[in-house]
Design an enzyme around this catalytic site. Structure first.
Site, PDB file in Angstrom:
ATOM      1  N   HIS A 130       0.606  11.730  -6.031  1.00 21.88           N
ATOM      2  CA  HIS A 130      -0.712  12.084  -5.497  1.00 21.88           C
ATOM      3  C   HIS A 130      -0.505  13.276  -4.549  1.00 21.88           C
ATOM      4  O   HIS A 130       0.551  13.405  -3.944  1.00 21.88           O
ATOM      5  CB  HIS A 130      -1.226  10.862  -4.729  1.00 21.88           C
ATOM      6  CG  HIS A 130      -2.620  10.967  -4.218  1.00 21.88           C
ATOM      7  ND1 HIS A 130      -2.950  11.664  -3.099  1.00 21.88           N
ATOM      8  CD2 HIS A 130      -3.780  10.423  -4.678  1.00 21.88           C
ATOM      9  CE1 HIS A 130      -4.252  11.552  -2.872  1.00 21.88           C
ATOM     10  NE2 HIS A 130      -4.777  10.808  -3.822  1.00 21.88           N
ATOM     11  N   ASP A 207       5.421   5.479  -1.569  1.00 20.86           N
ATOM     12  CA  ASP A 207       3.974   5.546  -1.442  1.00 20.86           C
ATOM     13  C   ASP A 207       3.423   4.271  -2.091  1.00 20.86           C
ATOM     14  O   ASP A 207       3.391   4.143  -3.319  1.00 20.86           O
ATOM     15  CB  ASP A 207       3.457   6.808  -2.150  1.00 20.86           C
ATOM     16  CG  ASP A 207       1.937   6.898  -2.120  1.00 20.86           C
ATOM     17  OD1 ASP A 207       1.277   5.926  -1.713  1.00 20.86           O
ATOM     18  OD2 ASP A 207       1.407   7.959  -2.519  1.00 20.86           O
ATOM     19  N   GLN A 210      -1.061   2.404  -4.167  1.00 23.35           N
ATOM     20  CA  GLN A 210      -1.588   1.715  -5.344  1.00 23.35           C
ATOM     21  C   GLN A 210      -0.853   0.413  -5.652  1.00 23.35           C
ATOM     22  O   GLN A 210      -1.227  -0.297  -6.585  1.00 23.35           O
ATOM     23  CB  GLN A 210      -1.517   2.635  -6.580  1.00 23.35           C
ATOM     24  CG  GLN A 210      -2.361   3.889  -6.466  1.00 23.35           C
ATOM     25  CD  GLN A 210      -3.869   3.609  -6.450  1.00 23.35           C
ATOM     26  OE1 GLN A 210      -4.322   2.500  -6.745  1.00 23.35           O
ATOM     27  NE2 GLN A 210      -4.651   4.606  -6.099  1.00 23.35           N
ATOM     28  N   LYS A 233      -8.088   0.524   0.069  1.00 27.70           N
ATOM     29  CA  LYS A 233      -7.774   0.234  -1.333  1.00 27.70           C
ATOM     30  C   LYS A 233      -7.411  -1.232  -1.532  1.00 27.70           C
ATOM     31  O   LYS A 233      -6.997  -1.650  -2.607  1.00 27.70           O
ATOM     32  CB  LYS A 233      -6.615   1.125  -1.809  1.00 27.70           C
ATOM     33  CG  LYS A 233      -7.000   2.598  -1.922  1.00 27.70           C
ATOM     34  CD  LYS A 233      -5.853   3.415  -2.462  1.00 27.70           C
ATOM     35  CE  LYS A 233      -6.000   4.889  -2.205  1.00 27.70           C
ATOM     36  NZ  LYS A 233      -6.941   5.559  -3.087  1.00 27.70           N
ATOM     37  N   CYS A 372      -6.590  13.845  -7.726  1.00 27.38           N
ATOM     38  CA  CYS A 372      -5.624  14.305  -6.709  1.00 27.38           C
ATOM     39  C   CYS A 372      -4.200  14.298  -7.250  1.00 27.38           C
ATOM     40  O   CYS A 372      -3.247  14.000  -6.519  1.00 27.38           O
ATOM     41  CB  CYS A 372      -5.693  13.476  -5.430  1.00 27.38           C
ATOM     42  SG  CYS A 372      -7.271  13.558  -4.613  1.00 27.38           S
TER      43      CYS A 372
HETATM   44  N1  PMP Z   1      -1.134   7.897  -2.671  1.00 24.48           N
HETATM   45  C1  PMP Z   1      -1.709   7.415  -3.780  1.00 24.48           C
HETATM   46  C2  PMP Z   1      -0.842   7.015  -4.933  1.00 24.48           C
HETATM   47  C3  PMP Z   1      -3.097   7.286  -3.843  1.00 24.48           C
HETATM   48  O1  PMP Z   1      -3.659   6.815  -4.951  1.00 24.48           O
HETATM   49  C4  PMP Z   1      -3.872   7.654  -2.722  1.00 24.48           C
HETATM   50  C5  PMP Z   1      -5.386   7.520  -2.735  1.00 24.48           C
HETATM   51  N2  PMP Z   1      -6.011   7.961  -3.887  1.00 24.48           N
HETATM   52  C6  PMP Z   1      -3.216   8.143  -1.596  1.00 24.48           C
HETATM   53  C7  PMP Z   1      -1.854   8.250  -1.604  1.00 24.48           C
HETATM   54  C8  PMP Z   1      -3.967   8.583  -0.376  1.00 24.48           C
HETATM   55  O2  PMP Z   1      -4.632   7.536   0.222  1.00 24.48           O
HETATM   56  P1  PMP Z   1      -5.719   7.805   1.365  1.00 24.48           P
HETATM   57  O3  PMP Z   1      -6.704   8.779   0.781  1.00 24.48           O
HETATM   58  O4  PMP Z   1      -6.310   6.467   1.596  1.00 24.48           O
HETATM   59  O5  PMP Z   1      -4.996   8.349   2.542  1.00 24.48           O
END
Ligand code: PMP
Length: 415
Positions: A130, A207, A210, A233, A372
């Site tokens: 991401h 990370d 997910q 999430k 993203c």
């Molecule tokens: N890492 C991953 C794999 C994600 O899917 C996301 C959110 N889409 C993030 C980081 C970032 O999370 P946040 O926008 O809640 O900071």
């Protein structure tokens, strides 16, 4: 077809906890919410906790010596303990509340990165990251002259582990990778990847944005050095996330944000930073979101992570089976057994935004775009994809509606 009948959870009863899901949209279409990788919905138990905190317990934490402040401080620290138990961290002070996974990763880049990385060093990422786990490292490279590299992925959406030793070398200072791809759903072998990083003397950042919401997490089993995830999430409020850092690695790191709470002492000559965890929680922290996160963790633990993971596995298998039958639909990523509850696809000749728009008119919420993860989409030669992502409250019937609606999209475009 009922793929969820024998699960040890009553989905009809569970869905009653989520008032938002009972809505009808665009006329009389029942809302089918399949955008859980972007953010999830909250049960009444979490919403009620937020109301109750504001009605009875709210004050700033770690400041006042009054009754209300002591109550809110106790509750806030209970939330920290609840997160510690959730991810099986050894020490309470390894849990730092942030505003989200993004903030947690940036914190690592700004503290550990700025003080421990220099020109000639390498940060290894993967092609399935991401942007939150890419941009902070490019920014670190701009500040320090280090190099950012990307472990390739295979055509079928796995990390190319055969090439790991070409990328993970004595120059690598950090291997930062996602536990689960937010596009492909691929579940990566976290422990093995952390071990590989440690074998070359690098640290490992996982990370968990997910993964933590969907399956049991044990940071000690992973042997991870840093972990990041977000409350929104996992049925918690937005505005709170977690940075986990191994105590011996982060205790002496220079703080990133400066301000109240993060100091022992300030004089006209300078300041002395506080110990963990306050060291990294400058200013008023996300007090109420953290308490909401605790309520969400309580809820998820009552349902059980094994049940959640099993349910999502069934929904993904069903989605694969139904979508694979549709001509011109290409599913991205590995087979369902290697995935968490995320299914991304492209439809020949139809733009992802058109697909999402037509589905939305039928009450079905899915994501369209690059999610993203632009490098990943570049890797597969597509500008955009559609993504359906599941949580414990989704049903097999909703997956069937998704497949029927995609068939309808194809009919609309054939005309
Ligand atoms: N890492 C991953 C794999 C994600 O899917 C996301 C959110 N889409 C993030 C980081 C970032 O999370 P946040 O926008 O809640 O900071």
């Amino acid at each position: 077809m009922n793929h969820i009948a024998d699960l040890p959870v009553d989905l009809d009863a569970l869905r009653k906890d989520f008032p938002i899901l009972a809505q009808r949209v665009h006329g009389d279409w029942p809302l089918v919410y399949l955008d859980n990788a972007a953010t999830t919905q909250r049960p009444r138990q979490v919403i009620q906790t937020l109301v109750e905190v504001y009605e009875k317990h709210y004050a700033n934490v770690h400041r006042g010596i009054h009754w209300l402040s002591e109550q809110s401080t106790d509750l806030y620290e209970e939330a920290r303990e609840s997160v510690r138990r959730l991810i099986h961290a050894q020490h309470l002070e390894e849990i730092i509340f942030t505003t989200g996974a993004t903030a947690a990763i940036n914190l690592v880049a700004r503290t550990w990165g700025d003080s421990c990385v220099g020109a000639g060093d390498e940060i290894l990422l993967t092609e399935m990251e991401h942007h939150s786990n890419i941009v902070p490292w490019f920014q670190l490279a701009e500040r320090t002259g280090c190099k950012v590299r990307f472990l390739p992925i295979t055509d079928d959406g796995r990390l190319d582990l055969d090439r790991l030793s070409d990328y993970l070398t004595s120059k690598t200072r950090l291997f930062a990778f996602t536990a689960i791809s937010n596009v492909l759903g691929t579940a990566n072998p976290v422990r093995q990847l952390v071990q590989a990083a440690h074998d070359v003397g690098a640290l490992a950042l996982v990370d968990g944005a997910q993964s933590v919401p969907h399956m049991a997490t044990d940071v000690q089993f992973w042997d991870a050095d840093f972990v990041a995830f977000s409350g929104h999430k996992m049925m918690g409020p937005s505005g709170v996330g977690v940075f986990y850092g191994r105590r011996d690695l982060i205790a002496e790191l220079p703080p990133f944000l400066g301000g109240g709470s993060m100091i022992h002492r300030v004089t006209v000559d300078g300041y002395e930073p506080a110990d963990l965890p306050a060291r990294f929680e400058a200013g008023t922290p996300p007090i109420v979101p953290a308490l909401g996160l605790k309520a969400a963790i309580d809820y998820l633990e009552r349902v059980g992570f094994a049940t959640i993971a099993e349910h999502e596995q069934r929904l993904v298998s069903l989605a694969h089976a139904l979508l694979e039958e549709i001509d011109g639909v290409r599913l991205l990523g590995p087979p369902p057994e290697e995935k968490a509850g995320i299914v991304s696809f492209v439809i020949d000749g139809i733009h992802a935004h058109d697909v999402a728009q037509i589905l939305d008119r039928r009450g079905i919420a899915i994501r369209a775009g690059h999610h993203c993860a632009m490098p990943l989409h570049q890797r597969y030669g597509v500008m955009a994809s559609n993504r359906a992502s599941f949580y414990i409250y989704n049903t097999a019937e909703e997956v069937e509606k998704l497949a029927l609606a995609i068939r309808e999209v194809k009919r609309v475009f054939r005309r």
